[in-house]
Write a protein that holds these residues in place. Sequence first.
Motif, PDB file in Angstrom:
ATOM      1  N   ALA A   1     -28.038  21.292  12.833  1.00 46.94           N
ATOM      2  CA  ALA A   1     -29.405  21.841  12.826  1.00 46.94           C
ATOM      3  C   ALA A   1     -29.993  21.814  11.406  1.00 46.94           C
ATOM      4  O   ALA A   1     -29.264  21.944  10.416  1.00 46.94           O
ATOM      5  CB  ALA A   1     -29.386  23.280  13.339  1.00 46.94           C
ATOM      6  N   GLY A   2     -31.278  21.640  11.317  1.00 49.63           N
ATOM      7  CA  GLY A   2     -31.975  21.694  10.022  1.00 49.63           C
ATOM      8  C   GLY A   2     -31.896  20.383   9.265  1.00 49.63           C
ATOM      9  O   GLY A   2     -31.143  19.475   9.634  1.00 49.63           O
ATOM     10  N   TYR A   3     -32.693  20.305   8.198  1.00 53.02           N
ATOM     11  CA  TYR A   3     -32.809  19.041   7.452  1.00 53.02           C
ATOM     12  C   TYR A   3     -32.085  19.077   6.116  1.00 53.02           C
ATOM     13  O   TYR A   3     -31.953  18.076   5.443  1.00 53.02           O
ATOM     14  CB  TYR A   3     -34.300  18.703   7.234  1.00 53.02           C
ATOM     15  N   ARG A   4     -31.633  20.267   5.720  1.00 50.29           N
ATOM     16  CA  ARG A   4     -30.944  20.399   4.435  1.00 50.29           C
ATOM     17  C   ARG A   4     -29.657  19.574   4.438  1.00 50.29           C
ATOM     18  O   ARG A   4     -28.930  19.543   5.443  1.00 50.29           O
ATOM     19  CB  ARG A   4     -30.618  21.888   4.236  1.00 50.29           C
TER      20      ARG A   4
ATOM     21  N   LYS B   1     -25.923  18.668   3.950  1.00 55.85           N
ATOM     22  CA  LYS B   1     -24.781  19.568   4.171  1.00 55.85           C
ATOM     23  C   LYS B   1     -23.674  19.341   3.132  1.00 55.85           C
ATOM     24  O   LYS B   1     -23.516  18.254   2.585  1.00 55.85           O
ATOM     25  CB  LYS B   1     -24.193  19.321   5.568  1.00 55.85           C
TER      26      LYS B   1
END
Length: 223
Positions: free
Chosen positions: A108-111, A113
């Motif tokens: 999930a999310g665009y950051r 990892k």
Amino acid sequence: MKPLRIALTKGRLEKDTIGLLEKIGYDCSAVRNKGRKLILPVGDNAFEVVLAKAADVITYVEHGVCDLGVVGKDTILENGTRFYEILDLGFGKCCFALAGPKGKDFYAGYRSKTIATKYPKVATSFFEGKAMDVRIIKIEGSVELAPLLGLSDAIVDIVETGSTLRENGLEVIEKVCDISARLIVNTASLKLRKQEIEELVEKINHCIANPQEKQEEAKEAAQ
Ligand code: PRP
């Protein structure tokens, strides 16, 4: 001629490897009662055994100071391939997995990892395969600590029983690949000592293919 020299991985694979050598008929009492001795005879000096850390097994075989080695596929994937991998020994079975905090959607999310691992090469190639840009942090042991301490979003590590993950609130997100112990051979040794190596490989192969038969023979011999 000098006896063949085999490098065995200390620790997890040690017991199964010695068990295998005994099943095919070699006396491993010197290895079982090794004390602090590092080079040990097996059988009637049929060969010598060296007990080493996994990555060192590869180094010794690559450099030809040991003719053969028993090492996990995990170490092979991370450390090199300048040798022949000739047999899957069928023990030391586990897998590489991407794991993270239970119930959390890793994707999930665009950051970008962060991944903690003892196996940066394996982790890098896994995420390259997904065209995912991640930051890899190398950890030497108990990698599961990294997400617990907030250092990483997930880990790429070995999972065997899964209990380390479970007991620390982590779960497998995705399996990377299967792992088991492999027999590796120095490239020059395979040419120069072909017959001896083939005889040993043949015995091991037969034992792997007929585990029951060998157990019964061993029982009979012990009676
Ligand atoms: C390995 C691996 C996991 C654990 C998995 O570590 O890195 O921590 O075993 O086994 P499990 O699924 O059966 O719980 P190891 O014990 O080799 O030691 P390390 O963490 O110091 O590398």
